[in-house]
Scaffold this active site. Sequence first.
Site, PDB file in Angstrom:
ATOM      1  N   SER A   1       0.838  -1.201   0.000  1.00  0.00           N
ATOM      2  CA  SER A   1       0.000   0.000   0.000  1.00  0.00           C
ATOM      3  C   SER A   1       0.874   1.252   0.000  1.00  0.00           C
ATOM      4  O   SER A   1       2.089   1.183   0.204  1.00  0.00           O
ATOM      5  CB  SER A   1      -0.883   0.015   1.255  1.00  0.00           C
ATOM      6  N   LYS A   2       0.217   2.381  -0.198  1.00  0.00           N
ATOM      7  CA  LYS A   2       0.932   3.654  -0.186  1.00  0.00           C
ATOM      8  C   LYS A   2       1.627   3.860   1.161  1.00  0.00           C
ATOM      9  O   LYS A   2       2.721   4.380   1.235  1.00  0.00           O
ATOM     10  CB  LYS A   2      -0.048   4.789  -0.470  1.00  0.00           C
TER      11      LYS A   2
END
Length: 513
Positions: free
Chosen positions: A266-267
């Site tokens: 994920s970011k």
Amino acid sequence: MTEREVRVRFAPSPTGPLHIGGVRTALYNYLLARKLGGKMLLRIEDTDQNRFVPGAEEYILEALAWCGIVIDEGVGVGGPHAPYKQSERKPMYKQYADQLLADGHAYYAFDTPEELDAMRARLQAAKVPNPQYNSITRTQMRNSLTLPEDEVKGLLDSGMPYVIRLKVPRKEEVRFQDLIRGWVVVHSSAIDDKVLMKSDGMPTYHLANIVDDHLMEISHVIRGEEWLPSAPLHVLLYRYLGWEKTMPQFAHLPLLLKPDGTGKLSKRDGDRLGFPVFPLEWRGIDAETGEPTLSRGYREDGYLPEALVNFLAFLGWNPGSQQEIFSMDELIQAFSIERVSKSPAKFDQNKVKWFNEHYLRAKPNAELAPYLLKALEEQNILCSPARAEQIVSVMKERVSFPQDFWQEAQYFFQAPGSYDEAVVSKKWNPQVSAALAAYADALPGTSEMTAEDLKARFSQTMEAQGLKTGQVLQLLRVAVTGRAAGPDLFETLAILGPTEVAARLRVAITTLG
Ligand code: GLU
């Protein structure tokens, strides 16, 4: 039977910047299309207007172009099936929902949000693990399967809001062959009666996706693993619409995991570990605080698109050989769906950097020099392109990113302000100082001298001083550049020129004693 034309599509939803997992999906589609002489389509799936993010579509186009993924047909290019943006295709979908209704494969549902909530609460209270609108619960709800025909007609005529749902059979096995996973078999009791058409007349992802893949004659659907649970529903839709014979072949790509393999990348992982998860920088708005946000991009961080593409190709695929460096053309030649793995791929930030170093070094100096020249211009430092090329040529083995050139090469433009402490305190002494002074005196007052001549002159001088070159080499570097390590020393001195080298040696001798 004539072979079917290969037509693949990348079908992102413009809900924000494209994640590198999405870039990988686009890449694999593109590689297959090119390998098999087919077409690559780009369709924008924007039926969910609530999740639409301004700028996302432009971002997708720019990111694909930067990576060298060329679209043959679709948004931004046009083609025989235009428009390729689903919101612009809205009027096309209704007839298919009507067909499903007429054939008894879909039904109207009039339940209000409160009624749906009440149903879920009831099922939860009865300890049903995953409350759904399905072949069992639909019998208790307000829809065209439970209400008398005239009441349904009355509701429709009165303008009562409704959705159209797929009537999933109660006991049936849905099976299809996935090119990566083999046979996938799902019991229909695990599939819910998905909404196909919303109350505003907009189709949902499921209906629009199937209708478009059919109309656009898509031969292979290559997409992320997160869509695998939807695939049985899609198979049912193809069947009920009478399109089973031309149903595309499915290939669900493996997940991209965090570097430690503990979950989806994920970011947040990128932010925490210091690498981008988006191809390009993205300026957005934080949904909770409304504050502007900035997400890093591979492009702005100094990655070359060839490096990112080569790296992404290997996240889930391998050529079956030891070769790791592949240009886009070589990837096209080597790619096959059979060699895509079904096990998840772990992101490796060192590997993508390694690819970047490789591609950076492979670039001609004339293409790298502008990076250095740009930084110099910002510092108001004059430098000819020829000299910048000389500098990047000696520096490129030592940098990972183009922006490092300035950081690493500053001493070509500015005499050192300090000298590597560790080396000086350990190795600097009066004999070295005298030897370097002798070398400075031995250099001619000209601006040019080859690396070989500078080296020969150094060896002669050290010999005359009774020293071995190895005893003084590192100090020569520290005295001229301030640093303990760097590219080839005599190449460095040649670029600086004998006059500048002699001047810097004299300053160092005065400073260090
Ligand atoms: N619009 C879907 C997405 O955003 C596409 C899924 C598919 O390829 O079918 O990923």
